[in-house]
Design a protein around this motif. Structure first.
Motif, mmCIF file in Angstrom:
data_model
loop_
_atom_site.group_PDB
_atom_site.id
_atom_site.type_symbol
_atom_site.label_atom_id
_atom_site.label_comp_id
_atom_site.label_asym_id
_atom_site.label_seq_id
_atom_site.Cartn_x
_atom_site.Cartn_y
_atom_site.Cartn_z
ATOM 1 N N GLU A 127 0.811 -1.222 0.000
ATOM 2 C CA GLU A 127 0.000 0.000 0.000
ATOM 3 C C GLU A 127 0.845 1.274 0.000
ATOM 4 O O GLU A 127 0.343 2.348 -0.334
ATOM 5 C CB GLU A 127 -0.970 -0.001 1.176
ATOM 6 N N GLY A 130 0.844 3.163 -3.306
ATOM 7 C CA GLY A 130 -0.353 3.811 -3.824
ATOM 8 C C GLY A 130 -1.182 2.855 -4.646
ATOM 9 O O GLY A 130 -1.393 1.713 -4.266
ATOM 10 N N THR A 131 -1.644 3.310 -5.801
ATOM 11 C CA THR A 131 -2.565 2.501 -6.593
ATOM 12 C C THR A 131 -2.073 2.356 -8.029
ATOM 13 O O THR A 131 -1.293 3.174 -8.518
ATOM 14 C CB THR A 131 -3.978 3.127 -6.582
ATOM 15 N N THR A 146 3.801 6.511 -2.822
ATOM 16 C CA THR A 146 2.718 7.485 -2.995
ATOM 17 C C THR A 146 1.476 7.000 -2.249
ATOM 18 O O THR A 146 0.452 6.681 -2.863
ATOM 19 C CB THR A 146 2.393 7.700 -4.485
ATOM 20 N N PRO A 147 1.536 6.931 -0.919
ATOM 21 C CA PRO A 147 0.419 6.383 -0.142
ATOM 22 C C PRO A 147 -0.815 7.271 -0.208
ATOM 23 O O PRO A 147 -0.705 8.492 -0.319
ATOM 24 C CB PRO A 147 0.993 6.328 1.280
ATOM 25 N N ASN A 148 -1.980 6.631 -0.097
ATOM 26 C CA ASN A 148 -3.244 7.347 -0.288
ATOM 27 C C ASN A 148 -4.169 7.357 0.918
ATOM 28 O O ASN A 148 -5.297 7.853 0.818
ATOM 29 C CB ASN A 148 -3.991 6.753 -1.489
ATOM 30 N N ASN A 149 -3.729 6.811 2.042
ATOM 31 C CA ASN A 149 -4.544 6.862 3.256
ATOM 32 C C ASN A 149 -3.606 6.932 4.465
ATOM 33 O O ASN A 149 -2.403 6.677 4.336
ATOM 34 C CB ASN A 149 -5.500 5.663 3.333
ATOM 35 N N SER A 152 -1.358 3.704 5.122
ATOM 36 C CA SER A 152 -0.238 3.498 4.205
ATOM 37 C C SER A 152 0.787 4.626 4.309
ATOM 38 O O SER A 152 1.989 4.397 4.126
ATOM 39 C CB SER A 152 -0.738 3.346 2.767
ATOM 40 N N ALA A 153 0.328 5.833 4.651
ATOM 41 C CA ALA A 153 1.271 6.940 4.842
ATOM 42 C C ALA A 153 2.168 6.690 6.049
ATOM 43 O O ALA A 153 3.372 6.993 6.024
ATOM 44 C CB ALA A 153 0.514 8.253 5.010
ATOM 45 N N LYS A 275 -13.244 6.142 1.677
ATOM 46 C CA LYS A 275 -12.287 7.169 1.288
ATOM 47 C C LYS A 275 -10.910 6.543 1.090
ATOM 48 O O LYS A 275 -10.528 5.617 1.797
ATOM 49 C CB LYS A 275 -12.205 8.254 2.370
ATOM 50 N N GLY A 276 -10.167 7.110 0.151
ATOM 51 C CA GLY A 276 -8.792 6.652 -0.054
ATOM 52 C C GLY A 276 -8.675 5.202 -0.471
ATOM 53 O O GLY A 276 -7.683 4.534 -0.164
ATOM 54 N N ASP A 278 -7.714 2.475 -2.705
ATOM 55 C CA ASP A 278 -6.874 2.226 -3.874
ATOM 56 C C ASP A 278 -7.544 1.225 -4.804
ATOM 57 O O ASP A 278 -8.145 0.247 -4.364
ATOM 58 C CB ASP A 278 -5.500 1.706 -3.444
#
Length: 319
Positions: A127, A130-131, A146-149, A152-153, A275-276, A278
């Motif tokens: 994660e 990113g996606t 490139t994490p999206n939540n 994962s950040a 939300k967020g 992927d």
């Protein structure tokens, strides 16, 4: 001590399977530390609690004072599974994820810097990348983070800390990033256990959005085998992607489980996408195959049947 490992988060799903795997397939001694939050269960570690090669210490790795108490000896290696890992929970409240995933990793790195362990493996996740789009090639170790939540950040942040300690101090550190795990002992709020549990009890099975989000699934024991190879043969400073090469949409996974349990697809309940969320993960594992000789051996068909059987056996405790 030679051959003594410190496993953090070893009462959680992957950590407990890893300890079980090592006790059966190696001669390591293991100290398991876990804060026993919702993600870690004493039930997961009961099977090996009486082993003379194992000890358990309740500890929050984000608390420096608690963590210091477990270093009553030096360790051959730290394997850091300890993490808050549920995306939905991180969206509701990210603070525990910062505490454990970032501060906890920092504390462990400081211990390695102080010579309290000979090396450390950071257990990360796909994660952090990113996606992917539908036709994008799978993630390699060279993909940017490139994490999206928030979950994962926090894991990406920990990975960057590990990288910085290797680059700055040349510490003996490695990172593994794995696809979606499934198998025995996973928390029932996770996707596959939730499907199995709800199907067994004829309760609605929530499916986010259109159900076409894709995940690369890997049976947990294949992941554990990979980590052992990294422990014994991995190169310091390297990242190793671990994937099961079993890409499936969420809808496909649900349909497979319902079919095996003889349940009706009417149990599926479409819910608003989170939300967020992927769209697709897929892992390129060529590096670990080429350099360390690992490859997955359990097919999704075999692994999902093993998983269903395990939860059916535990049904009286879960329902």
């Amino acid at each position: 001590m030679k051959g003594h490992l410190l496993v953090t988060g070893g009462a959680g799903f992957i950590g407990a399977n890893f300890i079980s795997h090592l006790l059966a397939n190696s001669n390591y001694y293991i100290t398991n530390v876990d804060a026993l939050t919702y993600a870690g269960s004493k039930e997961n570690i009961n099977e090996f609690s009486n082993s003379n090669r194992y000890r358990f210490i309740k500890c929050d790795i984000g608390n420096e004072n608690e963590l210091n108490k477990i270093f009553d000896q030096s360790y051959e290696a730290i394997i850091n599974f300890a993490a808050e890992s549920h995306v939905d929970r991180s969206i509701e409240n990210a603070k525990p994820f910062i505490h454990t995933n970032i501060n906890g990793t920092f504390n462990l790195l400081q211990a390695v810097l102080q010579g309290k362990a000979n090396k450390m493996i950071q257990i990360s996740t796909d994660e952090v990348y990113g996606t992917l789009g539908p036709k994008d090639p799978p993630f390699t170790e060279l993909n940017p983070l490139t994490p999206n939540n928030p979950y994962s950040a926090s894991k990406a942040s920990a990975d960057l800390l590990v990288r910085s300690y290797y680059q700055t101090h040349q510490l003996p550190l490695m990172i593994t990033r794995c696809g979606n795990n499934y198998g025995p002992m996973q928390h029932t709020e996770k996707f596959i256990p939730k499907i199995i549990k709800n199907a067994l009890t004829n309760n609605p099975i929530p499916l986010y959005g259109d159900g076409l989000n894709v995940r690369d699934w890997i049976y947990v024991i294949d992941h554990c085998r990979a980590i052992q190879m990294v422990l014994e043969k991995g190169v310091f400073g390297q990242v190793y992607n671990i994937g099961g090469t079993e890409e499936k949409t969420n809808r496909e996974v649900i349909d497979t489980i319902l079919s095996k349990l003889g349940k009706d697809i009417q149990l599926i309940q479409h819910v608003q996408d989170r939300k967020g969320h992927d769209r697709r993960y897929a892992m390129d594992s060529k590096k670990i195959t080429r350099e360390l000789g690992w490859k997955p051996v359990v097919s999704f068909e075999e692994g999902i049947q093993n998983t269903i059987d395990w939860y059916k056996q535990k049904e009286h405790k879960l329902l």
